[in-house]
Write a protein that holds these residues in place. Structure first.
Motif, PDB file in Angstrom:
ATOM      1  N   UNK A   1      -0.388   6.491  -7.797  1.00  0.00           N
ATOM      2  CA  UNK A   1       0.850   7.070  -7.272  1.00  0.00           C
ATOM      3  C   UNK A   1       1.871   7.254  -8.386  1.00  0.00           C
TER       4      UNK A   1
ATOM      5  N   UNK B   1      -3.052   5.535  -1.317  1.00  0.00           N
ATOM      6  CA  UNK B   1      -3.055   5.756  -2.755  1.00  0.00           C
ATOM      7  C   UNK B   1      -2.885   4.406  -3.448  1.00  0.00           C
TER       8      UNK B   1
ATOM      9  N   UNK C   1       0.854  -1.187   0.000  1.00  0.00           N
ATOM     10  CA  UNK C   1       0.000   0.000   0.000  1.00  0.00           C
ATOM     11  C   UNK C   1       0.883   1.227   0.000  1.00  0.00           C
ATOM     12  N   UNK C   2       0.389   2.177  -0.754  1.00  0.00           N
ATOM     13  CA  UNK C   2       1.188   3.408  -0.895  1.00  0.00           C
ATOM     14  C   UNK C   2       0.394   4.523  -0.246  1.00  0.00           C
ATOM     15  N   UNK C   3       1.079   5.321   0.480  1.00  0.00           N
ATOM     16  CA  UNK C   3       0.441   6.434   1.166  1.00  0.00           C
ATOM     17  C   UNK C   3       1.042   7.738   0.679  1.00  0.00           C
ATOM     18  N   UNK C   4       0.207   8.724   0.745  1.00  0.00           N
ATOM     19  CA  UNK C   4       0.730  10.066   0.462  1.00  0.00           C
ATOM     20  C   UNK C   4       0.488  10.890   1.700  1.00  0.00           C
ATOM     21  N   UNK C   5       1.517  11.623   2.079  1.00  0.00           N
ATOM     22  CA  UNK C   5       1.416  12.451   3.269  1.00  0.00           C
ATOM     23  C   UNK C   5       0.848  13.803   2.878  1.00  0.00           C
TER      24      UNK C   5
ATOM     25  N   UNK D   1       0.808  10.086 -10.510  1.00  0.00           N
ATOM     26  CA  UNK D   1       1.045  11.373  -9.846  1.00  0.00           C
ATOM     27  C   UNK D   1       2.512  11.748  -9.860  1.00  0.00           C
TER      28      UNK D   1
ATOM     29  N   UNK E   1      -1.755  10.508   6.434  1.00  0.00           N
ATOM     30  CA  UNK E   1      -1.244   9.618   5.412  1.00  0.00           C
ATOM     31  C   UNK E   1      -2.449   9.105   4.634  1.00  0.00           C
TER      32      UNK E   1
END
Lengths: 122, 526
Positions: free
Chosen positions: A72, A67, A55-59, A75, A64
């Motif tokens: 991602x 994404x 899992x990908x997170x964006x801060x 983006x 968080x």
């Protein structure tokens, strides 16, 4: 006569200083952009290394946000393009500023010479 | 690596701070390196900054190494009992769980959850970047180090060689730079300089004046030159009349010589002008000012060497420069349509000789006549501002420029004057150029003497060669005429006296040998 030249010289000098400031600002901005560029490149590469299970997170601020991988990657890619475009823009701006500052320098030199001549005569 | 939370998986990742400085600093360094000026100081700076960065990146790399180790050992246990930091001052006992879940900061506020192994891979990827930066920095540092070393060696060499880099050329001749200035800076001077003459006249002996002149430093003389020049330019150019020559010569001859003597030390090319007696001032500027065959104390010349010293008319002897002017190419009609350079220097010397009876100035002021062509070059009249080759004395035109018009008295002063005059007479006699030269020199040497024999042929002695007086006193037979003519080509006065009676014949015999004055006189009565 010398005073006029002096005043003109002052004016031109200020313009030149302004140009120099703009130039340095542009340079700093470009440097920042370059840092971001490299960073985003690394992110892109590391995203490649990861697979879909992660899992990908964006801060965003203190949060968080989860994404998707593709999202991602998209983006990041867009951000990269944006950064490169910005860099180009800043490059052009810098060139323009350099050209103008060069002209200013010439003007300043001429005025200085005139001033010296005037002072020498007087 | 940030220690993971007690509940969620451990989170780690290079803080963006690490990343950003990594990239920003890196790019900054490269940019700076690319634009660094190559000089010793800058090179040293670059080298030191490179070293610092290298240190930094090495630390980063070691951190990553440690992180990798931790990541490898972390999944060994399912949970760890740890003391969790609680704020800056407190710890709390806690457990580290989900040891395989690692949230990695990818950069630019992007995170990803991955296993420890994946995290290790990411770290490895980052380490690659770090190593790349390190390598680049090392390369840069090596380059700059070598350059810095080179510049250091160069500096050491130059220092050891007593700084041969600094080459200074001291230009002592200010006249070049100041010529134009001199021209424009006119000082109003209306009085001819009398004191100059006086102070020069006092010492009869040339040596005295020389000493007088010598005590003046070069700078003073230059200043004098300047003043003189200004005066002259201010007063304007005055055409010199032939008649003035003699009168001038009387007063100024010795003084001129003296002055010239004085100045020869400074510069062989300059000429002291004595404008006192005549009150004439010549502009020192243009070639057209030069007058052929007319000598005045205030004449000046433009020498090739650029330094012409004109004696001013002030109480203080001043020396003017004239600007460096290329000698005008005067088309001297020598019959072959040749063009000879008009040498102002020679003209000046000629004029000086004309004016001064006892020409004391040194050889440099003599026209360097070595060939017949030199004569034509040296003796050029200036008519109406144009250079006209000095014509043969037999021609009517030469009579105009005849310097010697007063030959009645037989006085020592006049002798001197005449001597000077005669000296200035153009040596149309090409054959006698050398002779005249030698004679001139001799005359100069004898300047101090009141009654020097006018012209001594180099071969003969002094007194006996001078038959002028003898000739003057008596009506001479034609036989005597050729003798002085031959021996003293520059003694027109003597010949003139004779000319009334006899010279007509002599003038025809060797037309070249007869001075123009003689010829003039010959023709005048007729």
């Amino acid at each position: 006569m010398a005073e006029q030249i002096q005043k003109k010289l002052q004016g031109e000098l200020e313009k030149y200083q302004q140009l120099q400031k703009d130039l340095s600002r542009a340079v700093a901005a470009r440097q920042k952009l370059e840092a971001q560029l490299t960073e985003n490149n690394i992110v892109k590469e590391e995203l490649e290394l990861l697979d879909a299970t992660n899992t990908i997170f964006k801060l965003m601020g203190p949060v968080l946000v989860k994404q998707e991988m593709e999202e991602a990657k998209g983006t990041v890619g867009k951000r990269l393009e944006y950064i490169t475009g910005e860099i180009k823009r800043y490059e052009q701006q810098m060139q323009e500023l350099e050209r103008r500052s060069e002209q200013q320098r010439e003007t300043l030199g001429r005025l200085q010479q005139e001033l010296q001549r005037g002072q020498g005569k007087g | 690596m940030i220690p993971g939370t007690s509940e969620a998986g451990s989170t780690y990742g290079c803080s963006s701070k690490l990343e950003k400085p990594f990239h920003a600093g890196y790019s900054r360094d490269l940019r700076r390196v690319g634009t660094a000026n190559v000089n010793k100081w800058d090179l040293g700076l670059v080298v030191t900054s490179c070293q610092e960065k290298i240190q930094h990146w090495k630390k980063v790399e070691s951190d990553y190494e440690a992180l990798q180790e931790r990541l490898r050992t972390l999944p060994d246990k399912l949970s760890y009992d740890i003391m969790v930091p609680f704020g800056p001052l407190a710890f709390m006992p806690g457990k580290l769980v989900h040891t395989n879940e690692v949230t990695v900061l990818l950069g630019d506020n992007w995170f990803s959850k991955c296993s420890a192994k994946q995290a290790v891979e990411l770290v490895e990827h980052r380490k690659k970047h770090v190593r790349k930066a390190l390598d680049d920095l090392q390369k840069v540092m090596m380059n700059f180090e070598s350059r810095a070393e080179f510049t250091e060696d160069l500096q050491r060499m130059s220092d050891a060689a007593s700084d041969f880099v600094d080459i200074r050329e001291e230009i002592e001749d200010d006249s070049i730079g100041t010529k134009g200035k001199y021209r424009t800076a006119h000082k109003p001077h209306s009085k001819p300089k009398v004191s100059n003459v006086f102070e020069v006249d006092f010492p009869v002996n040339g040596n005295d004046t020389k000493s007088v002149g010598h005590f003046q430093s070069e700078e003073e003389l230059w200043a004098r030159l300047e003043e003189l020049e200004r005066q002259e330019t201010l007063l304007g150019e005055l055409d010199r009349m032939p008649g003035t020559v003699e009168t001038n010569g009387e007063d100024a001859s010795s003084s001129e010589e003296e002055k010239e003597d004085k100045r020869t030390d400074l510069n062989g090319t300059y000429r002291a002008e004595d404008s006192l007696t005549q009150g004439n001032f010549h502009k020192q500027v243009t070639n057209s000012d030069l007058f052929g065959g007319q000598l005045n104390g205030s004449t000046y010349y433009h020498s090739d060497d650029e330094d012409d010293i004109d004696v001013g008319d002030n109480s203080v002897p001043t020396i003017f420069f004239s600007h460096t002017v290329e000698p005008k190419r005067v088309r001297i009609n020598t019959g072959k349509n040749t063009t000879l350079k008009f040498s102002e220097k020679k003209e000046e010397a000629k004029r000086k000789r004309k004016n001064s009876s006892g020409n004391g100035h040194a050889t440099p002021e003599l026209p360097n006549i070595k060939t017949p062509a030199d004569i034509y070059r040296v003796f050029v009249d200036v008519v109406n501002g144009e250079y006209v080759p000095r014509k043969s004395i037999l021609k009517s035109r030469s009579r105009e420029n005849s310097v010697c018009s007063d030959t009645s008295e037989n006085s020592a002063a006049e002798f001197d004057d005449r001597r000077g005059v005669q000296r200035s007479i153009s040596y149309d006699e090409a054959t006698q150029s050398d002779n005249s030269e030698g004679v001139l020199e001799e005359e100069e040497e004898e300047e101090g003497q009141q009654q020097p024999p006018k012209k001594l042929p180099p071969s003969s002695g002094t007194a006996e060669a001078f038959s002028g007086t003898v000739i003057e006193k008596e009506p001479l037979s034609p036989s005597l005429i050729p003798h002085p003519v031959i021996a003293h080509p520059v003694l027109p006065t003597i010949l003139e006296w004779k000319s009334d009676e006899v010279l007509s014949e002599a003038s025809e015999e060797p037309p070249k040998r007869i001075s123009k004055f003689k010829a003039a006189r010959m023709q005048q009565p007729t």
